[in-house]
Design a protein around this motif. Structure first.
Motif, short mmCIF file in Angstrom:
data_model
loop_
_atom_site.label_atom_id
_atom_site.label_comp_id
_atom_site.label_asym_id
_atom_site.label_seq_id
_atom_site.Cartn_x
_atom_site.Cartn_y
_atom_site.Cartn_z
N GLU A 72 44.30 36.75 41.61
CA GLU A 72 44.69 36.28 40.20
C GLU A 72 43.88 35.43 39.85
OE1 GLU A 72 48.76 33.69 38.64
OE2 GLU A 72 48.52 33.98 40.91
N ARG A 73 43.49 34.57 40.43
CA ARG A 73 42.32 33.53 39.91
C ARG A 73 41.37 34.20 39.36
NH1 ARG A 73 42.99 28.73 44.19
NH2 ARG A 73 45.20 28.03 43.67
N ASN A 74 40.65 35.15 40.18
CA ASN A 74 39.43 36.07 39.85
C ASN A 74 39.54 36.69 38.75
OD1 ASN A 74 38.56 34.80 42.21
ND2 ASN A 74 38.25 36.57 43.36
N LYS A 75 40.72 37.36 38.43
CA LYS A 75 41.02 38.09 37.31
C LYS A 75 41.01 37.53 36.02
CE LYS A 75 44.19 41.92 35.70
NZ LYS A 75 44.08 41.44 34.35
N ARG A 76 41.13 36.04 36.15
CA ARG A 76 41.17 35.22 34.72
C ARG A 76 39.49 35.13 34.38
NH1 ARG A 76 44.94 30.08 36.82
NH2 ARG A 76 47.16 31.48 36.86
N VAL A 77 38.70 34.63 35.55
CA VAL A 77 37.25 35.02 35.02
C VAL A 77 36.82 36.25 34.77
CG1 VAL A 77 35.20 34.51 35.99
CG2 VAL A 77 37.02 32.89 36.40
N GLU A 78 37.33 37.58 35.40
CA GLU A 78 36.96 38.77 35.25
C GLU A 78 37.34 38.97 33.96
OE1 GLU A 78 37.75 43.06 37.01
OE2 GLU A 78 37.91 41.31 38.37
N ASP A 79 38.69 38.80 33.37
CA ASP A 79 38.98 39.14 31.83
C ASP A 79 38.09 38.69 31.06
OD1 ASP A 79 41.04 40.85 33.09
OD2 ASP A 79 42.51 39.56 32.62
N ALA A 80 37.89 37.26 31.23
CA ALA A 80 37.05 36.62 30.04
C ALA A 80 35.59 37.26 30.05
CB ALA A 80 36.99 35.20 30.37
N LEU A 81 34.98 37.60 31.01
CA LEU A 81 33.74 37.97 31.11
C LEU A 81 33.77 39.63 30.53
CD1 LEU A 81 32.46 37.00 34.39
CD2 LEU A 81 31.59 36.39 32.35
N LYS A 82 34.79 40.30 30.70
CA LYS A 82 34.84 41.81 30.36
C LYS A 82 35.35 41.89 28.73
CE LYS A 82 36.17 44.49 34.25
NZ LYS A 82 37.43 45.01 35.11
N MET A 83 35.89 40.61 28.09
CA MET A 83 35.99 40.59 26.66
C MET A 83 34.68 40.23 26.10
SD MET A 83 39.45 38.78 26.04
CE MET A 83 39.72 37.59 27.22
#
Length: 291
Positions: A72-83
């Motif tokens: 869950e936490r990793n996805k927050r960073v992943e989503d930001a980087l993918k944007m």
């Protein structure tokens, strides 16, 4: 070309690399998904990272960060980087994995972090296969700057320090009991406050009392963490972090006491991370074949 990030709560070091070249270091503020949402991370990176990259777009991004310890936490960073980089592959992992890859490369070993806090893992050359839990500031963090600071301040408040050392500490930080307790219990990050005393301890490291505290702190870390791993006496034990680096002489003494083979002792993991990923690029050619 890939982008590698080593992120703490305070700052993030970014490196653009190819199989044979490094394009220098870019620095932004730190990120911790325990406290920040995707949109906050995205906006900060949009404002601070993109201008420094000068329109370079990496094929893949490898982000190793504090607080990146759950999907869950990793996805927050992943989503930001993918944007931010919609055409790039994005891989987000814990800073402990970054430390293991930096210190051990593609070989088995025990990787340890000794900075503000402490952590360790058993690494098989590809994956973390065991991790004695880091219990954090309240219950653990043995060997860390925060733990050493607790030993020092407790001895100061209990009047157990030699007069000259106590007076020097008091004058340097303008210490009072109430001031210490206010900082400790009123701070959002009390470990950072306690770790701030590590610089003083380094300056006074030849003092027998300070030397004993540092030795005790490292001994606790070896006892509660390193000795719990299978084959700890036969595997190389590596360290990264400011505390390990600046108190390496004492660290070596404690390792000898436990019959442990020391590997690398690094101040930061960045150079080892670069080497790890460059070796993969040289072997496989493209980022998506390195997994």
């Amino acid at each position: 070309m890939i982008l590698i990030a080593d992120s703490g709560s305070t700052k993030t070091d970014w490196r653009l690399v190819t199989a044979t070249e490094t394009f220098g270091q870019v620095q932004t503020i730190g990120f911790n998904p325990m406290y920040q949402e995707s949109h906050e991370i995205y906006q900060a990176l949009h404002d601070s990272l993109l201008p420094q990259l000068q329109q370079k777009t990496p094929n893949a991004i490898y982000f190793y960060g504090a607080g990146c310890s759950s999907p869950e936490r990793n996805k927050r960073v992943e989503d930001a980087l993918k944007m931010l980089f919609p055409a790039s592959e994005v891989h987000v992992d814990h800073d402990l994995m970054g430390a293991a890859r930096s210190l051990c490369g593609h070989k088995p070993g025990i990787a340890c972090i000794l900075g503000t806090g402490s952590n360790s893992c058993l690494y098989d050359g590809k994956d973390i296969i065991d991790n004695v839990p880091s219990l954090g500031f309240l219950l653990g963090d043995e060997g860390s700057g925060a733990y050493m600071g607790k030993l020092l301040i407790r001895a100061f408040l209990y009047r157990e320090l030699p007069d000259e050392l106590a007076q020097s500490l008091k004058n340097r930080f303008n210490l009072t009991k109430n001031g210490i307790l206010d900082e400790l219990y009123g701070s959002a990050v009390p470990s950072r406050y306690m770790a701030s005393f590590a610089k003083f301890m380094h300056e006074k490291r030849q003092n027998p009392v300070i030397k004993a505290m540092v030795y005790e702190s490292f001994s606790e870390f070896f006892e509660h963490h390193i000795t719990k791993y299978d084959n700890f006496a036969t595997l190389p034990v590596h360290f990264v972090g400011s505390i390990a680096f600046h108190f390496s002489d004492t660290l070596k003494q404690v390792a000898k006491k436990y019959g442990i083979t020391l590997g690398q002792i690094l101040g930061t993991p960045s150079e080892g991370m670069i080497l790890y990923h460059q070796e993969l690029l040289q072997a496989f050619g493209t980022p998506n074949k390195t997994e």
